[in-house]
Design a protein around this motif. Structure first.
Motif, PDB file in Angstrom:
ATOM      1  N   ASP A  98       0.871  -1.174   0.000  1.00 17.01           N
ATOM      2  CA  ASP A  98       0.000   0.000   0.000  1.00 17.01           C
ATOM      3  C   ASP A  98       0.906   1.221   0.000  1.00 17.01           C
ATOM      4  OD1 ASP A  98      -1.355   2.274   1.661  1.00 17.01           O
ATOM      5  OD2 ASP A  98      -3.012   1.023   0.934  1.00 17.01           O
ATOM      6  N   LEU A  99       0.780   2.073  -1.009  1.00 18.08           N
ATOM      7  CA  LEU A  99       1.709   3.190  -1.167  1.00 18.08           C
ATOM      8  C   LEU A  99       1.556   4.237  -0.071  1.00 18.08           C
ATOM      9  CD1 LEU A  99       1.736   3.603  -5.059  1.00 18.08           C
ATOM     10  CD2 LEU A  99       3.547   2.693  -3.588  1.00 18.08           C
ATOM     11  N   ASP A 100       0.354   4.499   0.364  1.00 17.67           N
ATOM     12  CA  ASP A 100       0.184   5.455   1.457  1.00 17.67           C
ATOM     13  C   ASP A 100       0.818   4.925   2.739  1.00 17.67           C
ATOM     14  OD1 ASP A 100      -1.157   7.396  -0.031  1.00 17.67           O
ATOM     15  OD2 ASP A 100      -3.092   6.398   0.228  1.00 17.67           O
ATOM     16  N   LEU A 101       0.637   3.612   2.973  1.00 18.20           N
ATOM     17  CA  LEU A 101       1.266   2.994   4.137  1.00 18.20           C
ATOM     18  C   LEU A 101       2.789   3.083   4.037  1.00 18.20           C
ATOM     19  CD1 LEU A 101       1.028   1.302   6.734  1.00 18.20           C
ATOM     20  CD2 LEU A 101       1.025  -0.745   5.286  1.00 18.20           C
ATOM     21  N   LEU A 102       3.319   2.863   2.825  1.00 18.72           N
ATOM     22  CA  LEU A 102       4.761   2.983   2.618  1.00 18.72           C
ATOM     23  C   LEU A 102       5.234   4.404   2.907  1.00 18.72           C
ATOM     24  CD1 LEU A 102       7.513   1.938   1.623  1.00 18.72           C
ATOM     25  CD2 LEU A 102       6.777   2.488  -0.709  1.00 18.72           C
ATOM     26  N   ALA A 103       4.487   5.394   2.409  1.00 17.20           N
ATOM     27  CA  ALA A 103       4.868   6.789   2.645  1.00 17.20           C
ATOM     28  C   ALA A 103       4.859   7.105   4.142  1.00 17.20           C
ATOM     29  CB  ALA A 103       3.932   7.726   1.874  1.00 17.20           C
ATOM     30  N   ASP A 104       3.832   6.611   4.853  1.00 16.86           N
ATOM     31  CA  ASP A 104       3.777   6.822   6.302  1.00 16.86           C
ATOM     32  C   ASP A 104       5.004   6.219   6.987  1.00 16.86           C
ATOM     33  OD1 ASP A 104       1.352   8.083   6.010  1.00 16.86           O
ATOM     34  OD2 ASP A 104       0.153   6.314   6.570  1.00 16.86           O
ATOM     35  N   ARG A 105       5.318   4.999   6.602  1.00 18.00           N
ATOM     36  CA  ARG A 105       6.433   4.295   7.230  1.00 18.00           C
ATOM     37  C   ARG A 105       7.759   5.026   6.979  1.00 18.00           C
ATOM     38  NH1 ARG A 105       7.535  -0.902   9.153  1.00 18.00           N
ATOM     39  NH2 ARG A 105       9.515  -0.671  10.242  1.00 18.00           N
ATOM     40  N   LEU A 106       7.958   5.476   5.753  1.00 20.40           N
ATOM     41  CA  LEU A 106       9.193   6.185   5.449  1.00 20.40           C
ATOM     42  C   LEU A 106       9.251   7.544   6.123  1.00 20.40           C
ATOM     43  CD1 LEU A 106       9.833   5.342   1.674  1.00 20.40           C
ATOM     44  CD2 LEU A 106      10.661   4.179   3.724  1.00 20.40           C
ATOM     45  N   GLU A 107       8.117   8.208   6.208  1.00 17.71           N
ATOM     46  CA  GLU A 107       8.101   9.507   6.881  1.00 17.71           C
ATOM     47  C   GLU A 107       8.523   9.352   8.333  1.00 17.71           C
ATOM     48  OE1 GLU A 107       5.331  13.438   6.661  1.00 17.71           O
ATOM     49  OE2 GLU A 107       4.302  11.515   6.916  1.00 17.71           O
ATOM     50  N   ASP A 108       8.066   8.298   8.970  1.00 21.63           N
ATOM     51  CA  ASP A 108       8.463   8.043  10.355  1.00 21.63           C
ATOM     52  C   ASP A 108       9.944   7.678  10.434  1.00 21.63           C
ATOM     53  OD1 ASP A 108       7.804   7.413  13.249  1.00 21.63           O
ATOM     54  OD2 ASP A 108       8.532   5.457  12.567  1.00 21.63           O
ATOM     55  N   ALA A 109      10.398   6.810   9.527  1.00 28.45           N
ATOM     56  CA  ALA A 109      11.790   6.350   9.558  1.00 28.45           C
ATOM     57  C   ALA A 109      12.768   7.484   9.284  1.00 28.45           C
ATOM     58  CB  ALA A 109      11.994   5.229   8.543  1.00 28.45           C
ATOM     59  N   LEU A 110      12.364   8.437   8.461  1.00 30.63           N
ATOM     60  CA  LEU A 110      13.254   9.515   8.049  1.00 30.63           C
ATOM     61  C   LEU A 110      13.049  10.799   8.845  1.00 30.63           C
ATOM     62  CD1 LEU A 110      13.113   9.071   4.151  1.00 30.63           C
ATOM     63  CD2 LEU A 110      14.764   8.136   5.765  1.00 30.63           C
ATOM     64  N   GLU A 111      12.427  10.699   9.991  1.00 30.55           N
ATOM     65  CA  GLU A 111      12.166  11.897  10.795  1.00 30.55           C
ATOM     66  C   GLU A 111      13.459  12.650  11.094  1.00 30.55           C
ATOM     67  OE1 GLU A 111      10.249  13.165  15.116  1.00 30.55           O
ATOM     68  OE2 GLU A 111       9.877  11.162  14.298  1.00 30.55           O
ATOM     69  N   ASP A 112      14.539  11.908  11.357  1.00 27.93           N
ATOM     70  CA  ASP A 112      15.828  12.531  11.642  1.00 27.93           C
ATOM     71  C   ASP A 112      16.753  12.517  10.427  1.00 27.93           C
ATOM     72  OD1 ASP A 112      15.021  12.902  14.304  1.00 27.93           O
ATOM     73  OD2 ASP A 112      15.678  10.867  14.823  1.00 27.93           O
ATOM     74  N   GLY A 113      16.192  12.238   9.260  1.00 24.10           N
ATOM     75  CA  GLY A 113      17.002  12.156   8.045  1.00 24.10           C
ATOM     76  C   GLY A 113      17.344  10.722   7.699  1.00 24.10           C
ATOM     77  N   GLY A 114      18.038  10.574   6.582  1.00 24.59           N
ATOM     78  CA  GLY A 114      18.436   9.246   6.131  1.00 24.59           C
ATOM     79  C   GLY A 114      18.193   9.074   4.649  1.00 24.59           C
TER      80      GLY A 114
END
Length: 976
Positions: free
Chosen positions: A580-596
């Protein structure tokens, strides 16, 4: 018609009367001609120079090993065969073709019918076949040879135009003896002329006293192949009027002066003569590869070179080791040892794609420039793929010191002279020689980096196959990414390996993830295993160690070595994520909160573009990069360079973003030394999944604790998508099934199950788990999870059917196995494909792929004028490349034409289906520009032109095509 000029030495001194009138070459423009005796002498002289100064020692040893007087016999045989190769021109069927020359021969008593009166029968006696028959008769009647014995020698004459004769052709000519000698009063004279020439050759080239001894020889087919190829090369050089002028201009020059001047004019680089490299491996690798201060040779590299040194005879070396272990350097180190021991005169590095070939070429050049050189040594170098002329490193080499020599087999066009763009310092030792260009000769260069197709073509029945075999018979062959080839390609690769083993060619095979069964197949193919062999090759397939080196000499017993990995490992947490692309975007947004930096790998271009669209909305256009195969060549190269520059090793990369997402297809899977903090990947076969994991935490950033990575990304994590994980048995998305098949995906999921979240699990430990995961996924007896059995069996049935179909289709044009010694090459390429070349059609012959359409992308302005696309940046010399005029009524400038050619694009699979392809070609040919089809427009002549409007769109065969520099080509149905 002058025949008497010059001192009577060499062959001329042995001949009298009508034989001097027999002709071999004629120039209709100047009416110049060349007597047959002179061309025979020229060809033999060239063969002698090639043998002494150009042919690798390994090839000379191969021939010498089969003859009683070893090296002396081998050279004599090669020179003699080159000398007699055109004896079939001393026949009415050939001589009648030029009326004035035929009349002169008739005046001396050699009667013949006119070309017209001979009619279609004349085609039954091509001069190569006629020569084979005449030479065979002479050996049988004058020297007591058996018919079966003569054929293994005479086939070099019969096959010197690229295709060894078939038995039916020989039989047909036997029924038309008038094509060889005109019946009646001149029949005896024809026979006498033919015998005079053959006897003069035997005496002049020193085989008169050897023919009786050679009667008992049984030449292996590989020896017949390389002798035929040497005859072809000798003939082509001797047929070059720039080097060997025609009469009457050159009638008075002595034979020695003639060959000396021609050889100097050709200036052909000699074979590499490798010296035994330093015993100290640290010294060897530091001198060849510029190791950074403090770097040590890795255990795999040490083991590879030491094993190459201790093998009973150079042979096959399979190196299985993790990504980043320096397998390329290990292969080149082993190649140097193999070359010194075997006498190989070069290296061919075979890679999966043009992009990987381009990446390898400068590495090969760097290695070559650090090799110790003999005084005045020159090496010929080649980048072997269809778009090599657009590679700056290669074109720089082509522009150094042009050599005056005619290219007989291809009209490649001359390269315009321009300054170096690659930034590589000029090396007088490395040249892309002008004679070694063209489809048939290029692979004869000593050092080659190219696509695997060039190697697989050696297993394809095609014209001038002997030249491809000569090209690889004298080299060390390195095969990279050996796991990347499917059943169809592997069928060709295995057959080629069997011939390489017969040639005793050293081979190095590289893979990070090689299934054990495939390892065994490679070893068996090369070693030439036969029924009744005492060694059980099952040991090779049962070895589960990793890293692992497997070595075998031709016909020998395999040896295994188990070096440790370099010491650094990575624990990768594997987690499933719903598709699910929205779920993927959510997950990446959380993972990249501090960058990456994140790499998202999708299995189809459509999925790449869909994901990129959603992620750009979330992160912004500037923070999402797209990479896939549907970019024009220049953009694809720029993408690769940008990825390496931003995400490469810490000591080389610059400008690594604080936060970024790269969405890529399989182009990010191999041969790119890039490093990301987080990986998201579609489910794919286990070996390829591990390749993708090799881009995750590939390098240390801030020591073992990765302190330079964002805190929440310091533990390596891989999210697996492209699957419906909610059902009992995982269901991969349709696009992934279309690419890889359900069976490979299910076996991959089963192997990963102990590592996935949702139950007791442990991380994937790289490199320790690489081999167990791959072997589990590919072993036929590996268990599958409870409840999966029915789905897996159904998928396997489809997979087995598909593989059987691939193997059957591959066998259609695949070269036969090496036959017993003494069996002539008659019919060797019967029912072949004709010419094999590095076009999309040619590649489709050795890859299980549909022929694809390749186009050159330009832009069409509102006023109808054509230009290069507008987003191109200036080259390294500051020249503008964007919006260059491409006038329809004249040849574009060299810069504009080359720039346009660099915008080549392979259209996706939608355009590979017959009806759509035919419609697309028809529509593309509406933009046919006659002014571009001339010789001076070699960059654009024959190309299909795809013209985009100012919005970078167009319609083609019912599809809408949109192109952007950021996203590449997007294809939708015209109604969408």
């Amino acid at each position: 018609m002058t025949v008497e000029g010059g001192p009577h030495t060499g062959m001329r001194a042995r001949l009298r009367g009508p034989v001097l009138r027999v002709w071999a070459k004629h120039d209709r423009d100047s009416d110049g001609w060349l007597p047959l005796w002179r061309h025979m002498e020229d060809s033999a002289a060239v063969a002698g120079r090639l043998w002494d100064e150009w042919l690798p020692l390994s090839v000379r040893r191969l021939v010498a090993a089969e003859l009683p007087d070893s090296a002396d016999d081998a050279r004599r045989l090669a020179v003699w065969l080159a000398g007699v190769h055109d004896i079939g021109k001393a026949t009415p069927a050939f001589a009648c073709q030029v009326e004035s020359l035929a009349e002169a021969m008739q005046a001396d008593g050699l009667d013949m019918r006119s070309q017209r009166s001979m009619g279609a029968d004349r085609k039954l006696a091509p001069h190569g076949l006629a020569g084979q028959v005449l030479l065979g008769e002479w050996l049988e009647n004058q020297h007591g040879w058996a018919v079966s014995q003569a054929g293994q020698f005479t086939v070099a004459v019969g096959g010197h135009h690229g295709v060894p004769p078939e038995h039916g052709q020989i039989t047909a000519l036997d029924r038309h003896p008038q094509l060889l000698r005109t019946p009646g009063r001149s029949e005896v004279l024809w026979q006498r002329v033919q015998q005079e020439l053959l006897e003069a050759c035997a005496a002049e080239f020193g085989v008169q006293d050897r023919l009786g001894t050679w009667r008992s020889v049984k030449l292996p087919q590989p020896v017949q192949v390389v002798l035929t190829a040497l005859v072809i090369v000798s003939d082509w050089i001797a047929s070059n009027p720039d080097l060997f002028p025609y009469f009457p201009q050159d009638a008075s020059r002595s034979s020695e002066d003639r060959i000396t001047a021609a050889w100097r004019g050709l200036n052909l680089p000699g074979a590499w003569r490798a010296a035994e490299p330093p015993a100290d491996l640290q010294e060897l690798f530091a001198s060849r590869f510029a190791l950074p201060p403090g770097a040590r040779v890795r255990p795999v590299q040490t083991a590879a070179v030491e094993l190459a040194r201790t093998m009973e005879e150079p042979g096959l070396l399979v190196i299985e080791a993790p990504m980043g272990e320096g397998k390329t350097e290990a292969a080149l180190g082993a190649a140097e040892v193999f070359a010194a021991r075997s006498g190989a005169g070069g290296v061919f590095f075979a890679l999966p794609t043009m992009a990987t070939g381009n990446a390898m070429f400068p590495r090969l050049l760097n290695w070559l420039e650090r090799l110790p050189a003999h005084d005045g040594a020159r090496h010929s170098v080649l980048l072997a793929h269809s778009k090599s002329a657009l590679n700056d490193d290669f074109t720089d080499l082509m522009e150094r010191g042009p050599v005056k020599a005619l290219d007989l087999d291809a009209a490649d066009g001359s390269q315009e002279m321009r300054p170096s763009r690659s930034g590589r310092a000029a090396s007088a030792e490395l040249v892309a020689h002008s004679w070694l260009r063209g489809r048939k000769k290029a692979m004869l260069s000593s050092f080659v980096a190219g696509t695997i197709d060039q190697l697989l073509f050696a297993g394809l029945k095609s014209r001038h196959l002997t030249l491809r075999h000569l090209a690889i018979a004298g080299k060390v062959v390195v095969i990279d990414e050996a796991h990347a080839y499917d059943t169809y390609m592997s069928s060709y690769l295995d057959r080629v390996l069997s011939w390489l083993g017969a040639y005793r060619v050293p081979v190095v095979v590289l893979s990070a993830t090689l299934p054990a069964t495939r390892r065994r197949e490679l070893v068996e193919a090369y070693a030439g295993r036969r029924k009744g062999d005492s060694y059980d090759f099952g040991t090779v397939s049962q070895a589960g160690d990793y890293p692992l080196l497997t070595a075998v000499s031709p016909g020998g017993t395999p040896v295994l070595r188990r070096p440790p990995a370099s010491g650094r490992g990575v624990d990768v947490e594997i987690e499933r994520i719903h598709d699910d692309l929205d779920l993927l975007a959510d997950r990446l947004e959380d993972a990249l909160e501090d960058g990456g930096c994140v790499l998202v790998v999708r299995n189809t271009v459509r999925r790449v573009l869909d994901a990129a669209k959603v992620l750009r909305k979330r992160f912004g256009d500037a923070h999402v990069t797209v990479a896939h195969s549907c970019f024009i060549d220049v953009d694809r190269a720029a993408k690769d360079a940008s990825l390496l520059r931003r995400f490469g090793p810490p000591e080389k990369a610059e400008g690594r973003p604080a936060r970024h997402v790269v969405v890529a297809s399989q182009v990010a899977e191999q041969s790119l030394d890039v490093d990301f903090d987080l990986l998201v990947t579609d489910l794919c076969p286990a070996d390829l999944l591990l390749q993708r994991m090799g881009r995750l935490h590939r390098h240390l950033r801030g020591g073992e604790k990765q302190t330079e990575r964002p805190e929440r990304l310091r533990a390596a994590r891989c999210l697996v998508s492209g699957v419906d994980w909610a059902v009992g048995v995982p269901e991969p998305v349709r696009g992934s099934v279309a690419v890889y098949g359900a069976y490979a995906l299910l076996r991959s999921a089963a192997a990963l199950l102990p590592h996935l979240d949702g139950g007791p699990r442990r991380p994937v430990r790289l490199p320790a788990d690489i081999s167990p995961l791959v072997q589990h996924a590919y072993a036929e007896d590996s268990p599958v999870p409870t409840g999966w059995e029915q789905n897996v069996e159904a998928a396997r049935a489809r997979y087995d059917e598909y593989r059987a179909d691939q193997a059957e289709r591959a066998a259609t044009f695949r070269l036969g196995a090496v036959a017993r010694p003494g069996r002539p090459l008659f019919g060797w390429v019967t029912a072949g494909v004709g010419d094999a070349d590095d076009t999309s059609r040619g590649k489709a012959q050795v890859r299980d792929s549909r022929e694809s359409l390749e186009v050159v992308v330009v832009q069409k302005k509102p006023d109808g004028t054509l230009t290069t696309v507008p987003w191109l940046v200036p080259d390294s010399w500051g020249r503008t490349l964007a919006d260059l005029a491409l006038p329809a009524d004249q040849v574009p400038t060299a810069l504009a034409a080359r720039t346009a050619a660099s915008c080549g694009l392979r259209l996706p699979i939608q355009f590979s289906y017959a009806e759509t392809m035919d419609r697309a070609i028809s529509e593309l040919e509406e933009l046919h520009l006659p002014a571009w089809q001339v010789k001076d427009s070699h960059w654009l002549a024959g190309q299909l032109i795809l013209a985009l409007d100012e919005d970078c769109q167009t319609q083609l065969a019912g599809f809408t095509l949109r192109y952007s520099k950021s996203d590449g080509l997007e294809v939708t149905r015209a109604t969408e």
